[in-house]
Design a protein around this motif. Structure first.
Motif, PDB file in Angstrom:
ATOM      1  N   LEU A  35      -6.652   7.507   1.628  1.00  0.00           N
ATOM      2  CA  LEU A  35      -5.685   7.276   0.553  1.00  0.00           C
ATOM      3  C   LEU A  35      -4.370   6.724   1.118  1.00  0.00           C
ATOM      4  CD1 LEU A  35      -4.787   7.441  -2.382  1.00  0.00           C
ATOM      5  CD2 LEU A  35      -4.323   9.881  -2.070  1.00  0.00           C
ATOM      6  N   GLU A  36      -3.978   7.212   2.302  1.00  0.00           N
ATOM      7  CA  GLU A  36      -2.746   6.713   2.916  1.00  0.00           C
ATOM      8  C   GLU A  36      -2.861   5.207   3.198  1.00  0.00           C
ATOM      9  OE1 GLU A  36      -4.199   9.580   3.564  1.00  0.00           O
ATOM     10  OE2 GLU A  36      -2.600  10.950   2.940  1.00  0.00           O
ATOM     11  N   HIS A  37      -4.041   4.772   3.667  1.00  0.00           N
ATOM     12  CA  HIS A  37      -4.235   3.332   3.891  1.00  0.00           C
ATOM     13  C   HIS A  37      -4.123   2.560   2.579  1.00  0.00           C
ATOM     14  CE1 HIS A  37      -5.075   3.111   8.142  1.00  0.00           C
ATOM     15  NE2 HIS A  37      -5.944   4.101   8.060  1.00  0.00           N
ATOM     16  N   PHE A  38      -4.663   3.132   1.508  1.00  0.00           N
ATOM     17  CA  PHE A  38      -4.570   2.487   0.202  1.00  0.00           C
ATOM     18  C   PHE A  38      -3.102   2.327  -0.211  1.00  0.00           C
ATOM     19  CE2 PHE A  38      -4.347   2.237  -4.360  1.00  0.00           C
ATOM     20  CZ  PHE A  38      -5.412   1.413  -4.711  1.00  0.00           C
ATOM     21  N   VAL A  39      -2.355   3.419  -0.084  1.00  0.00           N
ATOM     22  CA  VAL A  39      -0.941   3.398  -0.500  1.00  0.00           C
ATOM     23  C   VAL A  39      -0.161   2.374   0.332  1.00  0.00           C
ATOM     24  CG1 VAL A  39       1.180   4.772  -0.649  1.00  0.00           C
ATOM     25  CG2 VAL A  39      -1.006   5.762  -1.381  1.00  0.00           C
ATOM     26  N   GLU A  40      -0.459   2.317   1.630  1.00  0.00           N
ATOM     27  CA  GLU A  40       0.168   1.275   2.470  1.00  0.00           C
ATOM     28  C   GLU A  40      -0.167  -0.114   1.945  1.00  0.00           C
ATOM     29  OE1 GLU A  40      -0.933   1.650   6.642  1.00  0.00           O
ATOM     30  OE2 GLU A  40      -0.220   3.725   6.630  1.00  0.00           O
ATOM     31  N   GLY A  41      -1.411  -0.294   1.510  1.00  0.00           N
ATOM     32  CA  GLY A  41      -1.836  -1.576   0.942  1.00  0.00           C
ATOM     33  C   GLY A  41      -1.012  -1.930  -0.289  1.00  0.00           C
ATOM     34  N   VAL A  42      -0.797  -0.944  -1.149  1.00  0.00           N
ATOM     35  CA  VAL A  42       0.005  -1.183  -2.356  1.00  0.00           C
ATOM     36  C   VAL A  42       1.418  -1.604  -1.953  1.00  0.00           C
ATOM     37  CG1 VAL A  42       1.026  -0.115  -4.412  1.00  0.00           C
ATOM     38  CG2 VAL A  42      -1.342   0.430  -3.771  1.00  0.00           C
ATOM     39  N   HIS A  43       1.971  -0.949  -0.934  1.00  0.00           N
ATOM     40  CA  HIS A  43       3.335  -1.260  -0.530  1.00  0.00           C
ATOM     41  C   HIS A  43       3.448  -2.616   0.165  1.00  0.00           C
ATOM     42  CE1 HIS A  43       4.703   2.354  -2.234  1.00  0.00           C
ATOM     43  NE2 HIS A  43       4.184   3.162  -1.338  1.00  0.00           N
ATOM     44  N   LEU A  44       2.319  -3.112   0.683  1.00  0.00           N
ATOM     45  CA  LEU A  44       2.329  -4.471   1.236  1.00  0.00           C
ATOM     46  C   LEU A  44       2.541  -5.501   0.126  1.00  0.00           C
ATOM     47  CD1 LEU A  44      -0.424  -4.870   3.986  1.00  0.00           C
ATOM     48  CD2 LEU A  44       2.024  -5.372   4.178  1.00  0.00           C
ATOM     49  N   GLY A  45       2.190  -5.125  -1.105  1.00  0.00           N
ATOM     50  CA  GLY A  45       2.479  -5.976  -2.260  1.00  0.00           C
ATOM     51  C   GLY A  45       1.521  -7.152  -2.428  1.00  0.00           C
ATOM     52  N   GLY A  46       2.072  -8.289  -2.819  1.00  0.00           N
ATOM     53  CA  GLY A  46       1.289  -9.461  -3.206  1.00  0.00           C
ATOM     54  C   GLY A  46       0.286  -9.912  -2.158  1.00  0.00           C
ATOM     55  N   LYS A  47       0.680  -9.793  -0.901  1.00  0.00           N
ATOM     56  CA  LYS A  47      -0.184 -10.202   0.213  1.00  0.00           C
ATOM     57  C   LYS A  47      -1.523  -9.444   0.167  1.00  0.00           C
ATOM     58  CE  LYS A  47       0.194 -10.244   5.299  1.00  0.00           C
ATOM     59  NZ  LYS A  47      -0.495  -9.069   5.822  1.00  0.00           N
ATOM     60  N   GLN A  48      -1.448  -8.151  -0.189  1.00  0.00           N
ATOM     61  CA  GLN A  48      -2.660  -7.338  -0.219  1.00  0.00           C
ATOM     62  C   GLN A  48      -3.362  -7.427  -1.576  1.00  0.00           C
ATOM     63  OE1 GLN A  48      -3.655  -5.555   2.714  1.00  0.00           O
ATOM     64  NE2 GLN A  48      -5.540  -5.615   1.515  1.00  0.00           N
TER      65      GLN A  48
END
Lengths: 404, 404
Positions: B57-70
């Motif tokens: 889940l932490e990896h997912f949340v990091e992905g969300v915070h990467l924004g448009g790129k992810q």
């Protein structure tokens, strides 16, 4: 060349939005001097400039903590979330959607389109699509071995309507077309169909017993108080012959969660679920929980978003009109503009490449939306306002340079 | 009945795992007295009993915070994540996977299967699949209008191998089969193909120029030090004729994120990406980030998981063997058991229904895996240990009651 080779040749995705990175630039080619400026990718909305609905991630995390129940939903989606969204969409569209029989959650609206087309097109079937319209529509008909009947939309010469050629649509139905797919608001022009046009489409479909799939992806972001008519709410077409598609990927910036929905005909929805079972089982379980934030945005959030987009639209259209080198119809809904370049002296794919290399601007060539749009391009103006205006000025400058 | 009606009739998903909730029970029907006990859904693994990889889940949340790129990756998936996973899978399989040309991230392994089959089957093509094997394999061939050549696997009478009939496979190739799809470890039996069998398959495929798709979904959870042979690492079949499929949905309990991968033939991967563009664009952008936790589990985590599953397996097999009413081959890898009920006196679909109503136990009927398995059922034993054993005792009790 084998049948399959031919089929995949038609599915070319190299000019599709987001795939530009796979185009191998010829390193030796000198396209000209670079024009400095912040890079802008107009091929899709910028979810960093316009962020997802507040609270979306929290709904996702709650979904994860629900565990197995949320990970393994029915293929058509979690019953609880279907009920939640069907109720909100019933209000939005002015219809009554049964969450159990007439509703499916899909992996994005692209997923909904694929499942709906796969559930209604048999090899050799005649299918009408609009020109211009979303580029995947044509590809879907081709993938399912249907025969395309293009229906022209004269968007430049219609003031109070989208400009759909209803005579051509009736001729198509007479010729045996049993399925008509269109997006409203139209992608790429941002034009909204008038009530008369929707009634016209509905009456023809009902008269000829045709099924209609309406892609309403951008129907929440409407400018200038433009009126919008949901075909599904007109009670003209047999409800078992209508599918409506919607999703939170655009206006609501939730594309990263891959969510869409389709509602309507119980028979078609059931087929879509069977197809989903072999395509990808279900929309991501935890992601489904994010739909709780949809149509439940904080007060004023959607109004603000619409007015911010309207301001960007107005600014970009001024830049185009002031230059004198473009023809463009004002976007009525959604975030697309589809300008035509007057007297473009190079093929559109070349111009798009030049824009990318010299101006750090990505746009989608018009030819993706219909073979005749060889001097148009589409932009998604859901971008940082200042960067978008600056990028459009660079487009104007290069269009002048490459004029005939 | 139209062509499309017939096609969707064959796609029936009502007995598919997870869809039981849509079976309308006949309220008046008295199926007999209930046997009390904790409900167990053996149709899929219980991600509450065996939780996702820590940190997912932490990896997912990091992905969300990467924004448009992810959110908006290439259709084949984020380059950075493809490179991360391709490297880990190269080590795991003993091959060298090029992340740019030979790798795609898909919405689950189901997504990978659909895209791979859609990219290789043309109408009328002859396709060999194993019986028994994953139920979607047959449905995929039917959906793409292929002709099925079933290859028998005699799993009860083969000690040191899966029991695949290689003669029948060669006959199929001689008859014109150009595509062979199989899962290893086999779903539903949990049998691993011997090295001789993999070499046999590879040599035949190469001799007849056939393409092989290997579904290795459960290849990490191997019991008793059983040896496992990756077909893709044998350098026998032309690498452009091999696709391998893997994913973190099972052993790693990440099904809720809808993630799978496929690697191999550059030509087929490119087609899969083109098809993905019209099917659902991409695997959920933020979800892709979760693949960083895959093959990067905390030390000992996978070993523990395997030994816990092995203990459940041993316990369940004892219950079955002690009863004397079942025939079962010991699972060599994965979480499936496929027991055959001796002298079952009712049709398997009825027995499955009885189990659900009287014992609160959900299993998948054998007939989903091949028409002849009318007295077998599949369970996924990735469950709470105690509940699983208790549920199996209820199955034993009811099998006795419904014996011929």
């Amino acid at each position: 060349m084998s049948l399959l080779d031919k089929k995949f040749l038609k599915l070319g995705a190299e000019f599709a939005p987001g795939q530009e990175v796979r185009q191998t630039a010829n390193e030796d080619e000198n396209l000209g001097e670079e024009i400095p400026g912040t890079p802008v990718d107009f091929s899709h909305g910028d979810v960093d400039a316009f962020e997802p609905i507040p609270g979306s991630l929290e709904h996702f995390v709650e979904g994860v903590h629900l565990g197995g129940k949320q990970a393994y939903t029915e293929y058509r989606g979690s019953k609880e979330i279907r009920e939640n969204v069907a109720e909100k969409l019933s209000v939005f569209t002015g219809t009554s959607i049964n969450a159990d029989r007439n509703f499916i959650i899909t992996p994005g609206t692209q997923g909904a389109l694929f499942l709906a087309m796969g559930s209604t097109i048999s090899r050799g079937d005649k299918v009408a699509i609009v020109v211009p319209d979303y580029f995947a529509n044509r590809k879907l008909v081709e993938f399912f071995d249907g025969e395309i009947f293009p229906i022209q939309m004269d968007y430049f010469n219609s003031d109070k309507s989208a400009g759909l050629d209803l005579t051509q649509l009736e001729d198509a139905f007479i010729a045996g077309v049993k399925l008509f797919l269109f997006s409203n608001p139209n992608n790429p022009t941002g034009v909204v169909y008038s009530q008369d046009e929707i009634l016209g489409i509905a009456n023809l479909a009902q008269e000829y017993g045709a099924t209609v799939i309406v892609d309403e992806l951008y129907s929440r972001q409407i400018f200038d108080g433009q009126s919008y008519t949901h075909l599904c709410a007109q009670n003209i077409v047999d409800p078992e012959n209508v599918i409506t598609i919607l999703g939170p990927s655009k206006t609501e910036s939730l594309s990263g969660y891959r969510l869409g929905v389709a509602f309507g005909s119980a028979k078609i929805i059931e087929r879509m679920e069977k197809l989903q079972a072999i395509v990808s089982l279900r929309a991501g379980g935890y992601s489904q929980a994010v739909l709780k934030s949809w149509f439940a945005e904080p007060e004023g959030w959607m109004t603000d978003r619409i007015s911010q987009h309207q301001a960007i639209r107005d600014n970009l259209i001024s830049v185009l009109n002031d230059s004198g080198g473009f023809k463009v119809r004002t976007t009525e809904a959604g975030s697309y503009l589809f300008p035509k370049i007057v007297d473009l002296g190079v093929p559109i794919n070349n111009f798009v490449k030049i824009l990318r290399h010299r101006a750090a601007v990505i746009v989608t060539p018009g030819s993706e939306f219909g073979p005749q749009f060889t001097d148009s391009f589409r932009i998604n103006f859901s971008q940082d306002h200042t960067s978008a205006v600056s990028a459009m000025n660079r487009i104007v400058q290069l269009a002048k340079e490459y004029r005939k």
